[in-house]
Design a protein around this motif. Structure first.
Motif, PDB file in Angstrom:
ATOM      1  N   VAL A  55     -33.879 -20.089  27.390  1.00  0.00           N
ATOM      2  CA  VAL A  55     -33.913 -19.096  28.410  1.00  0.00           C
ATOM      3  C   VAL A  55     -35.338 -19.099  29.139  1.00  0.00           C
ATOM      4  O   VAL A  55     -36.248 -19.093  28.158  1.00  0.00           O
ATOM      5  CB  VAL A  55     -33.511 -17.521  27.880  1.00  0.00           C
ATOM      6  N   LYS A  56     -35.550 -18.844  30.299  1.00  0.00           N
ATOM      7  CA  LYS A  56     -36.808 -18.636  30.946  1.00  0.00           C
ATOM      8  C   LYS A  56     -37.472 -17.399  30.464  1.00  0.00           C
ATOM      9  O   LYS A  56     -36.929 -16.256  30.468  1.00  0.00           O
ATOM     10  CB  LYS A  56     -36.762 -18.626  32.543  1.00  0.00           C
ATOM     11  N   CYS A  57     -38.697 -17.658  30.110  1.00  0.00           N
ATOM     12  CA  CYS A  57     -39.503 -16.464  29.354  1.00  0.00           C
ATOM     13  C   CYS A  57     -40.370 -16.016  30.461  1.00  0.00           C
ATOM     14  O   CYS A  57     -41.189 -16.723  31.194  1.00  0.00           O
ATOM     15  CB  CYS A  57     -40.514 -17.157  28.565  1.00  0.00           C
ATOM     16  N   ASN A  58     -40.627 -14.661  30.643  1.00  0.00           N
ATOM     17  CA  ASN A  58     -41.235 -13.600  31.276  1.00  0.00           C
ATOM     18  C   ASN A  58     -42.018 -12.736  30.450  1.00  0.00           C
ATOM     19  O   ASN A  58     -42.435 -11.606  30.720  1.00  0.00           O
ATOM     20  CB  ASN A  58     -40.406 -12.806  32.399  1.00  0.00           C
ATOM     21  N   PHE A  72     -40.734 -21.959  30.242  1.00  0.00           N
ATOM     22  CA  PHE A  72     -39.555 -22.514  29.295  1.00  0.00           C
ATOM     23  C   PHE A  72     -40.453 -22.937  28.005  1.00  0.00           C
ATOM     24  O   PHE A  72     -41.144 -23.592  28.103  1.00  0.00           O
ATOM     25  CB  PHE A  72     -38.669 -23.501  29.567  1.00  0.00           C
ATOM     26  N   HIS A  73     -40.223 -22.494  26.995  1.00  0.00           N
ATOM     27  CA  HIS A  73     -40.346 -23.064  25.767  1.00  0.00           C
ATOM     28  C   HIS A  73     -39.765 -23.986  25.276  1.00  0.00           C
ATOM     29  O   HIS A  73     -38.428 -24.128  25.104  1.00  0.00           O
ATOM     30  CB  HIS A  73     -40.251 -21.915  24.732  1.00  0.00           C
ATOM     31  N   CYS A  74     -40.392 -24.997  24.450  1.00  0.00           N
ATOM     32  CA  CYS A  74     -39.627 -26.233  24.152  1.00  0.00           C
ATOM     33  C   CYS A  74     -39.120 -26.067  22.621  1.00  0.00           C
ATOM     34  O   CYS A  74     -39.912 -25.259  21.863  1.00  0.00           O
ATOM     35  CB  CYS A  74     -40.440 -27.564  24.038  1.00  0.00           C
ATOM     36  N   CYS A  75     -37.929 -26.552  22.203  1.00  0.00           N
ATOM     37  CA  CYS A  75     -37.387 -26.145  21.055  1.00  0.00           C
ATOM     38  C   CYS A  75     -38.043 -27.238  19.940  1.00  0.00           C
ATOM     39  O   CYS A  75     -37.602 -27.074  18.640  1.00  0.00           O
ATOM     40  CB  CYS A  75     -35.766 -26.302  21.165  1.00  0.00           C
ATOM     41  N   VAL A 105     -43.193 -25.132  29.817  1.00  0.00           N
ATOM     42  CA  VAL A 105     -42.926 -25.986  30.917  1.00  0.00           C
ATOM     43  C   VAL A 105     -42.400 -24.938  31.995  1.00  0.00           C
ATOM     44  O   VAL A 105     -41.703 -23.953  31.734  1.00  0.00           O
ATOM     45  CB  VAL A 105     -42.023 -27.092  30.729  1.00  0.00           C
ATOM     46  N   ILE A 106     -42.944 -25.145  33.159  1.00  0.00           N
ATOM     47  CA  ILE A 106     -42.582 -23.846  34.365  1.00  0.00           C
ATOM     48  C   ILE A 106     -41.331 -24.304  34.979  1.00  0.00           C
ATOM     49  O   ILE A 106     -40.491 -23.565  35.084  1.00  0.00           O
ATOM     50  CB  ILE A 106     -43.713 -23.812  35.376  1.00  0.00           C
ATOM     51  N   ARG A 107     -41.048 -25.531  35.505  1.00  0.00           N
ATOM     52  CA  ARG A 107     -40.115 -25.865  36.168  1.00  0.00           C
ATOM     53  C   ARG A 107     -38.812 -26.512  35.288  1.00  0.00           C
ATOM     54  O   ARG A 107     -38.824 -26.816  34.177  1.00  0.00           O
ATOM     55  CB  ARG A 107     -40.516 -27.001  37.176  1.00  0.00           C
ATOM     56  N   LYS A 108     -37.467 -26.309  35.996  1.00  0.00           N
ATOM     57  CA  LYS A 108     -36.635 -26.250  35.105  1.00  0.00           C
ATOM     58  C   LYS A 108     -36.295 -27.994  35.029  1.00  0.00           C
ATOM     59  O   LYS A 108     -35.683 -28.463  33.872  1.00  0.00           O
ATOM     60  CB  LYS A 108     -35.136 -25.718  35.751  1.00  0.00           C
ATOM     61  N   VAL A 109     -36.572 -28.690  35.886  1.00  0.00           N
ATOM     62  CA  VAL A 109     -36.305 -30.161  35.834  1.00  0.00           C
ATOM     63  C   VAL A 109     -37.370 -30.699  35.053  1.00  0.00           C
ATOM     64  O   VAL A 109     -37.029 -31.672  34.124  1.00  0.00           O
ATOM     65  CB  VAL A 109     -36.685 -30.762  37.289  1.00  0.00           C
ATOM     66  N   VAL A 166     -36.136 -30.495  31.254  1.00  0.00           N
ATOM     67  CA  VAL A 166     -35.035 -31.251  30.656  1.00  0.00           C
ATOM     68  C   VAL A 166     -35.545 -32.568  30.415  1.00  0.00           C
ATOM     69  O   VAL A 166     -35.215 -33.303  29.484  1.00  0.00           O
ATOM     70  CB  VAL A 166     -34.234 -31.376  31.729  1.00  0.00           C
ATOM     71  N   GLN A 167     -36.798 -33.109  31.377  1.00  0.00           N
ATOM     72  CA  GLN A 167     -37.421 -34.460  31.042  1.00  0.00           C
ATOM     73  C   GLN A 167     -38.168 -34.137  29.832  1.00  0.00           C
ATOM     74  O   GLN A 167     -38.285 -35.228  29.099  1.00  0.00           O
ATOM     75  CB  GLN A 167     -38.219 -34.774  32.469  1.00  0.00           C
ATOM     76  N   HIS A 168     -38.806 -33.101  29.599  1.00  0.00           N
ATOM     77  CA  HIS A 168     -39.727 -32.886  28.540  1.00  0.00           C
ATOM     78  C   HIS A 168     -38.795 -32.834  27.150  1.00  0.00           C
ATOM     79  O   HIS A 168     -39.464 -33.398  26.088  1.00  0.00           O
ATOM     80  CB  HIS A 168     -40.410 -31.509  28.475  1.00  0.00           C
ATOM     81  N   LEU A 169     -37.826 -32.393  27.228  1.00  0.00           N
ATOM     82  CA  LEU A 169     -37.002 -32.420  26.026  1.00  0.00           C
ATOM     83  C   LEU A 169     -36.325 -33.559  25.537  1.00  0.00           C
ATOM     84  O   LEU A 169     -36.184 -34.023  24.400  1.00  0.00           O
ATOM     85  CB  LEU A 169     -35.554 -31.342  26.251  1.00  0.00           C
TER      86      LEU A 169
END
Length: 436
Positions: free
Chosen positions: A62-65, A74-77, A83-87, A90-93
């Motif tokens: 979930v996007k964190c505020n 977003f936080h990596c699992c 990472v800020i952007r949603k795209v 996905v690439q980072h994961l």
């Protein structure tokens, strides 16, 4: 893991016990989302979070505020990066999962276990008896600690990272007990709606819209005093509505165009300052479709006041005031009282009464007093609780024309009251012919 990385966890919304007694969003800080007192407000906000989250395998990110950074992120699992952007997440994961090296087991003396990465292409047929304690050695030396790389790199292309999977939004929220919605009544149309939907209903259904006044769509009006140019016009297009006074006198040395509404007065003054001298509100525009007055003005009889005193409608002092007001209206050349045929609902009767003093409730020299026959109540804009001159004159008018309104029931009436009512009805038929 961070609280915004979910793995089949149930989200429970509880009231705050530290700073307030409201509900907080578990993914937003108090500066981003203001805590709400109602549970459904925060629940809808959290569902919006979950519908925009990123699903990666069994994780839901979930996007964190929560002010980890200045911007929402977003936080990596797999790692502590954000990472800020949603795209980008996905690439980072996808790349972060590849960097995760699988753990290797310690070497043992057992022969060829299932964890060995070497798979021979053909079964090995020994030419001599094989010792079971001796491990099988392949044709080429292979490092056990080095994983075998397949010919095509398809092992880490998972469709769950790139494809959108429907999110189980409702299953993540713990169901709350059903609450009884508070019902309220709309003051404009009278329908019953939920209290939380009242503002939206008023905004959608009862917001004033500017429409042209035409022959098919105009406000009903009635002429009260053709000499002074006084008219009665319905206040709005919505039903039921009250009645107001307007004045439009264009003949003679002094022309007057005015409306009683504060909003219309402001528009007329603004148009005059802007140079638009011929501006008219919807009430004044509707006068071009007003029918010509064909009724004879009703002259109130002073003998009726004697019967009203005998019926305990009012006393001698009120009679003196009413007679003085009638004399002032005759001297000014205007009708004392006029019964209106417009306005609603049908159970109300509106009487336009002469007012010699100009005030905030009678800007054009007249006041409209209304009588509700269903509730047996009177209303006057002067807001005088006891001795109201306009209500007394309106009672005088109705007692002379509709005296049956002042009698409770035919069973309790004496014979004299019945004879008086028949006389009033006869005078009403003579005053108003059937074609009107």
């Amino acid at each position: 893991m961070h609280r915004t990385v979910l793995r089949h966890e149930k989200i429970t919304l509880q009231r705050c016990q530290s700073c307030c007694s409201n509900y907080h969003c578990p993914f937003c800080g108090p500066k981003v989302f203001k805590p709400a007192m109602e549970h459904h407000v925060v629940e809808n906000h959290v569902r919006n979070h979950l519908s925009l989250a990123v699903q990666h395998e069994e994780f839901l990110i979930v996007k964190c505020n929560l002010q980890c950074r200045e911007q929402a992120h977003f936080h990596c699992c797999y790692c502590p990066n954000t990472v800020i952007r949603k795209v980008q997440i996905v690439q980072h994961l996808a790349s972060c999962k590849k960097r995760q090296v699988p753990p290797t087991e310690p070497a043992t003396d057992e022969p060829a276990t299932i964890n060995e990465p070497v798979v021979p292409s053909a079964p090995i047929v020994p030419s001599a008896p094989v010792d079971i304690n001796e491990p099988v050695v392949p044709s080429a030396p292979v490092d056990v600690n080095e994983p075998v790389v397949p010919s095509e790199p398809v092992a880490f292309k998972e469709p769950a990272v790139t494809e959108r999977v429907p999110l189980p939004v409702k299953s993540l929220l713990v169901p709350q007990k059903s609450r009884i919605q508070k019902k309220v009544q709309c003051g404009h149309c009278g329908i019953t709606v939920n209290k939380k939907n009242l503002d939206v209903h008023v905004k959608r259904k009862h917001t004033g819209k500017i429409c042209d006044v035409t022959e098919d769509r105009h406000l009903p009006s009635q002429c009260i005093d053709p000499v002074s140019g006084i008219y009665a016009v319905e206040k709005s297009f919505r039903r039921p509505c009250s009645v107001i006074h307007v004045q439009k006198k264009t003949s003679g040395p002094h022309s007057v165009v005015a409306c009683e509404m504060d909003e219309c007065i402001s528009k007329l003054e603004f148009a005059a300052r802007s140079g638009f001298q011929h501006f008219e509100c919807i009430h004044l525009k509707s006068l071009q479709f007003c029918p010509w007055p064909n009724r004879i003005p009703v002259v109130l009889d002073e003998d009726v006041l004697v019967d009203m005193i005998a019926a305990n409608v009012f006393g001698e002092q009120t009679k003196t005031t009413c007679v003085a007001t009638k004399a002032a209206a005759s001297a000014a050349g205007v009708p004392l009282s006029v019964e209106l045929t417009i306005g609603g609902p049908s159970t109300k009767k509106y009487i336009s009464v002469y007012e010699p003093k100009v005030s905030y409730y009678g800007r054009l020299g007249r006041v409209i007093a209304s009588y509700d026959s269903t509730r047996n109540t009177w209303h006057c804009p002067c807001a005088k609780p006891r001795s109201c001159l306009h209500k007394n004159i309106a009672r005088w008018h109705l007692f002379q024309l509709h005296c049956q309104l002042f009698v409770s029931s035919p069973i309790d009436r004496p014979a004299q009251g019945l004879a008086q009512e028949h006389a009033c009805q006869e005078s009403t038929r003579l005053e108003y012919p059937p074609q009107w």
